[in-house]
Design a protein around this motif. Structure first.
Motif, PDB file in Angstrom:
ATOM      1  N   ALA A  97       0.852  -1.188   0.000  1.00 15.95           N
ATOM      2  CA  ALA A  97       0.000   0.000   0.000  1.00 15.95           C
ATOM      3  C   ALA A  97       0.885   1.235   0.000  1.00 15.95           C
ATOM      4  O   ALA A  97       1.888   1.293   0.712  1.00 15.95           O
ATOM      5  CB  ALA A  97      -0.930   0.004   1.211  1.00 15.95           C
ATOM      6  N   ILE A  98       0.504   2.217  -0.795  1.00 13.77           N
ATOM      7  CA  ILE A  98       1.269   3.461  -0.913  1.00 13.77           C
ATOM      8  C   ILE A  98       0.694   4.507   0.031  1.00 13.77           C
ATOM      9  O   ILE A  98      -0.525   4.590   0.223  1.00 13.77           O
ATOM     10  CB  ILE A  98       1.235   3.979  -2.366  1.00 13.77           C
ATOM     11  N   SER A  99       1.562   5.301   0.625  1.00 13.83           N
ATOM     12  CA  SER A  99       1.132   6.382   1.497  1.00 13.83           C
ATOM     13  C   SER A  99       2.107   7.547   1.361  1.00 13.83           C
ATOM     14  O   SER A  99       3.035   7.509   0.537  1.00 13.83           O
ATOM     15  CB  SER A  99       1.056   5.914   2.954  1.00 13.83           C
ATOM     16  N   CYS A 100       1.897   8.565   2.175  1.00 13.78           N
ATOM     17  CA  CYS A 100       2.780   9.732   2.157  1.00 13.78           C
ATOM     18  C   CYS A 100       2.945  10.239   3.584  1.00 13.78           C
ATOM     19  O   CYS A 100       1.962  10.459   4.295  1.00 13.78           O
ATOM     20  CB  CYS A 100       2.202  10.833   1.269  1.00 13.78           C
ATOM     21  N   THR A 101       4.178  10.386   4.010  1.00 13.78           N
ATOM     22  CA  THR A 101       4.474  10.958   5.315  1.00 13.78           C
ATOM     23  C   THR A 101       5.152  12.304   5.120  1.00 13.78           C
ATOM     24  O   THR A 101       5.545  12.656   4.008  1.00 13.78           O
ATOM     25  CB  THR A 101       5.371  10.014   6.139  1.00 13.78           C
ATOM     26  N   VAL A 102       5.286  13.053   6.202  1.00 16.78           N
ATOM     27  CA  VAL A 102       5.929  14.364   6.138  1.00 16.78           C
ATOM     28  C   VAL A 102       6.993  14.427   7.221  1.00 16.78           C
ATOM     29  O   VAL A 102       6.706  14.226   8.403  1.00 16.78           O
ATOM     30  CB  VAL A 102       4.914  15.516   6.328  1.00 16.78           C
ATOM     31  N   GLU A 103       8.225  14.670   6.809  1.00 16.61           N
ATOM     32  CA  GLU A 103       9.332  14.862   7.743  1.00 16.61           C
ATOM     33  C   GLU A 103       9.705  16.338   7.721  1.00 16.61           C
ATOM     34  O   GLU A 103      10.320  16.814   6.773  1.00 16.61           O
ATOM     35  CB  GLU A 103      10.530  14.000   7.348  1.00 16.61           C
ATOM     36  N   MET A 110      -1.226  -3.181  17.867  1.00 12.37           N
ATOM     37  CA  MET A 110      -2.523  -2.520  18.008  1.00 12.37           C
ATOM     38  C   MET A 110      -3.319  -2.619  16.710  1.00 12.37           C
ATOM     39  O   MET A 110      -4.525  -2.913  16.723  1.00 12.37           O
ATOM     40  CB  MET A 110      -2.317  -1.053  18.385  1.00 12.37           C
ATOM     41  N   LEU A 111      -2.652  -2.399  15.572  1.00 11.97           N
ATOM     42  CA  LEU A 111      -3.339  -2.453  14.282  1.00 11.97           C
ATOM     43  C   LEU A 111      -3.779  -3.876  13.950  1.00 11.97           C
ATOM     44  O   LEU A 111      -4.830  -4.074  13.325  1.00 11.97           O
ATOM     45  CB  LEU A 111      -2.421  -1.904  13.184  1.00 11.97           C
ATOM     46  N   GLN A 143      -0.281   8.616  10.706  1.00 12.78           N
ATOM     47  CA  GLN A 143      -1.099   8.668   9.495  1.00 12.78           C
ATOM     48  C   GLN A 143      -0.840   7.497   8.549  1.00 12.78           C
ATOM     49  O   GLN A 143      -1.532   7.355   7.539  1.00 12.78           O
ATOM     50  CB  GLN A 143      -0.855   9.987   8.760  1.00 12.78           C
ATOM     51  N   ILE A 144       0.132   6.646   8.873  1.00 11.75           N
ATOM     52  CA  ILE A 144       0.358   5.459   8.042  1.00 11.75           C
ATOM     53  C   ILE A 144      -0.374   4.238   8.604  1.00 11.75           C
ATOM     54  O   ILE A 144      -0.189   3.121   8.113  1.00 11.75           O
ATOM     55  CB  ILE A 144       1.862   5.142   7.885  1.00 11.75           C
ATOM     56  N   ASP A 145      -1.231   4.444   9.611  1.00 12.59           N
ATOM     57  CA  ASP A 145      -2.020   3.326  10.153  1.00 12.59           C
ATOM     58  C   ASP A 145      -2.864   2.667   9.066  1.00 12.59           C
ATOM     59  O   ASP A 145      -2.899   1.434   8.942  1.00 12.59           O
ATOM     60  CB  ASP A 145      -2.940   3.823  11.274  1.00 12.59           C
ATOM     61  N   GLU A 188      -4.940   8.042  10.411  1.00 10.65           N
ATOM     62  CA  GLU A 188      -4.696   7.390  11.697  1.00 10.65           C
ATOM     63  C   GLU A 188      -5.948   6.630  12.102  1.00 10.65           C
ATOM     64  O   GLU A 188      -7.069   7.129  11.964  1.00 10.65           O
ATOM     65  CB  GLU A 188      -4.350   8.437  12.756  1.00 10.65           C
ATOM     66  N   VAL A 189      -5.776   5.424  12.617  1.00 12.41           N
ATOM     67  CA  VAL A 189      -6.903   4.582  13.010  1.00 12.41           C
ATOM     68  C   VAL A 189      -6.930   4.466  14.529  1.00 12.41           C
ATOM     69  O   VAL A 189      -5.940   4.066  15.150  1.00 12.41           O
ATOM     70  CB  VAL A 189      -6.807   3.183  12.371  1.00 12.41           C
ATOM     71  N   GLY A 190      -8.073   4.826  15.126  1.00  9.51           N
ATOM     72  CA  GLY A 190      -8.228   4.729  16.574  1.00  9.51           C
ATOM     73  C   GLY A 190      -8.670   3.344  16.999  1.00  9.51           C
ATOM     74  O   GLY A 190      -8.986   2.477  16.168  1.00  9.51           O
ATOM     75  N   LEU A 191      -8.726   3.116  18.297  1.00  5.69           N
ATOM     76  CA  LEU A 191      -9.104   1.800  18.820  1.00  5.69           C
ATOM     77  C   LEU A 191     -10.559   1.453  18.531  1.00  5.69           C
ATOM     78  O   LEU A 191     -10.941   0.284  18.575  1.00  5.69           O
ATOM     79  CB  LEU A 191      -8.849   1.758  20.330  1.00  5.69           C
ATOM     80  N   THR A 192     -11.369   2.458  18.236  1.00  7.65           N
ATOM     81  CA  THR A 192     -12.769   2.204  17.876  1.00  7.65           C
ATOM     82  C   THR A 192     -12.936   1.920  16.388  1.00  7.65           C
ATOM     83  O   THR A 192     -14.046   1.656  15.931  1.00  7.65           O
ATOM     84  CB  THR A 192     -13.640   3.414  18.247  1.00  7.65           C
TER      85      THR A 192
END
Length: 440
Positions: free
Chosen positions: A285-291, A326-327, A358-360, A385-389
């Motif tokens: 899966a492709i994503s984008c982060t920011v440093e 967690m995930l 944000q890469i969850d 981001e994915v929460g516990l719910t």
């Protein structure tokens, strides 16, 4: 017969100020070890400094030294601040000395540099300079004694930048202990701060690190400097990543990528080509982060299969293992995927370490894709981001991430359900992770 008078010397404890006519290993007053240094002759105290209001302080146009390199300017927060102390640390062989030569190469021609080496001879430095640098001239001192650097007042007045390679191998004639000892390092750092601030000279100090990844020497070393940079090797052994861990004059989230070759280190402005593959694949899966201010497109890869061992393995590379666990739990709870008896391996492209939550979403998508043997299009990307719910949350820089993905050819982006975003790519909004079932 003439008998010369013995020179009077005294030693003082750097912790409590106790004086002794000879050097002692342990201070009888405070009980500290290895703290005695040769007492300096009293210097005339300068006139008292008058306080200034903030409005009275003026910054001229030359307060920062600009590099002819965008990566270096970004990592230093806009350029090297005059009078600042920078600590450059890294593993053996990471390229710290080579990076210092690249810094010299990218400086303006009117910046005078003094390279103080405690590890290499003049000839060895010359050999490395001929290989890495082109048409750059600077002064070199090869010595293990700090006094060879600071005793020449005319030399200090003629330089703008001092590079010390490395601090752990520099000793002092005033300190009877070995080079690299806490007392020696504290004394040298104190003198460097005084010189840097008084003469407005920038100082880059190269330091070693220990097995656990921390800077060798007293913790005071990290507290005293203005900037701390870590140079590390990525999974691709030819790539180096330079990260800012402390910066009083800029962001601490910045990073720069370099490629190591025969000619030294070369900045890589577009690492996306190295991070992304050019085909549709299972478990990717492709994503984008920011440093800092730098958006980086990357791939999250997962490999899931039935375990042959009693205890299934959970092996992440580039993300925190607790975040991964967690995930995994979220997938089992809300997507009905049974990972209980399966080995799970997760990898971030090129071994880049990511703390961005944000890469969850792409991590979950890649795991489920591998589990179901479902191909994910190379033209789709996932952010959130994915929460516990199971609910998805968005953070800052979402516009920047989507814009960057659009520039590299992504056609569809899956994001949390947020306000409308102006973009040419197709945006799919997700409120809860359960909606991923429709994709997979």
């Amino acid at each position: 017969m003439f008998v010369s008078k013995k020179e009077n010397k005294s030693f003082v404890c750097s912790e409590c100020g106790f004086k002794s006519v000879k050097w002692l290993g342990r201070c009888p007053e405070c009980g500290m070890w290895d703290t005695f240094i040769l007492e300096k002759e009293e210097e005339k105290r300068p006139d008292a400094i008058k306080p200034l209001s903030v409005d009275e302080i003026k910054l001229d146009n030359f307060f920062r030294i600009k590099f002819f390199d965008n990566s270096l300017n970004r990592i230093f927060g806009g350029g090297l601040v005059k009078g600042s102390l920078v600590l450059l640390a890294g593993n053996p062989g990471a390229g710290k000395s080579t990076l210092s030569l690249k810094i010299i190469e990218k400086l303006p021609d009117d910046i005078n540099v003094l390279y103080f080496s405690s590890e290499e001879s003049f000839q060895q430095i010359k050999m490395r300079t001929d290989r890495v640098l082109k048409n750059k001239n600077f002064k070199i001192i090869s010595s293990n004694f700090f006094e060879d650097l600071v005793n020449d007042e005319n030399l200090l007045n003629s330089v703008d930048l001092i590079i010390i390679d490395s601090i752990q191998m520099v000793g002092s004639e005033r300190i009877p202990t070995i080079a690299g000892s806490p007392t020696t390092v504290k004394y040298i750092m104190g003198e460097l701060i005084r010189i840097a601030k008084k003469k407005n000279i920038s100082v880059i100090i190269i330091g070693h690190i220990t097995k656990d990844g921390s800077v060798a020497g007293p913790k005071t070393l990290e507290h005293l400097v203005d900037v701390i940079l870590y140079l590390d090797t990525l999974q691709n052994e030819n790539l180096r990543i330079l990260k800012s861990n402390k910066n009083r004059f800029g962001s601490t989230d910045e990073m720069a990528i370099f490629k190591m070759d025969e000619g030294g280190l070369t900045s890589i402005e577009n690492i996306d080509k190295l991070n992304l593959s050019d085909s549709d694949r299972v478990g990717r899966a492709i994503s984008c982060t920011v440093e800092g201010s730098m958006p980086i497109a990357l791939e999250i890869e997962s490999l899931i299969f039935y375990s042959k061992y009693g205890v299934p393995q959970r092996v992440p590379t580039g993300i925190n293992i607790r975040r991964m666990q967690m995930l995994v739990g979220i997938c089992e709870k809300y997507l009905g995927v049974g990972f209980g008896n399966m080995d799970i391996f997760i990898n971030v492209s090129n071994g880049i370490s990511i703390k961005d939550p944000q890469i969850d979403l792409p991590v979950i998508v890649s795991m489920v894709s591998s589990f179901k043997n479902k191909i994910i299009s190379k033209e789709s990307a996932f952010i959130g981001e994915v929460g516990l719910t199971g609910d998805l949350r968005a953070s800052g820089n979402l516009d920047l991430r989507i814009k960057h993905l659009e520039n590299i050819g992504i056609k569809k982006v899956y994001i949390p359900d947020v306000e409308k975003i102006k973009t040419k790519v197709e945006v799919v909004r997700i409120k809860n992770i359960k909606q991923i079932k429709e994709i997979l």
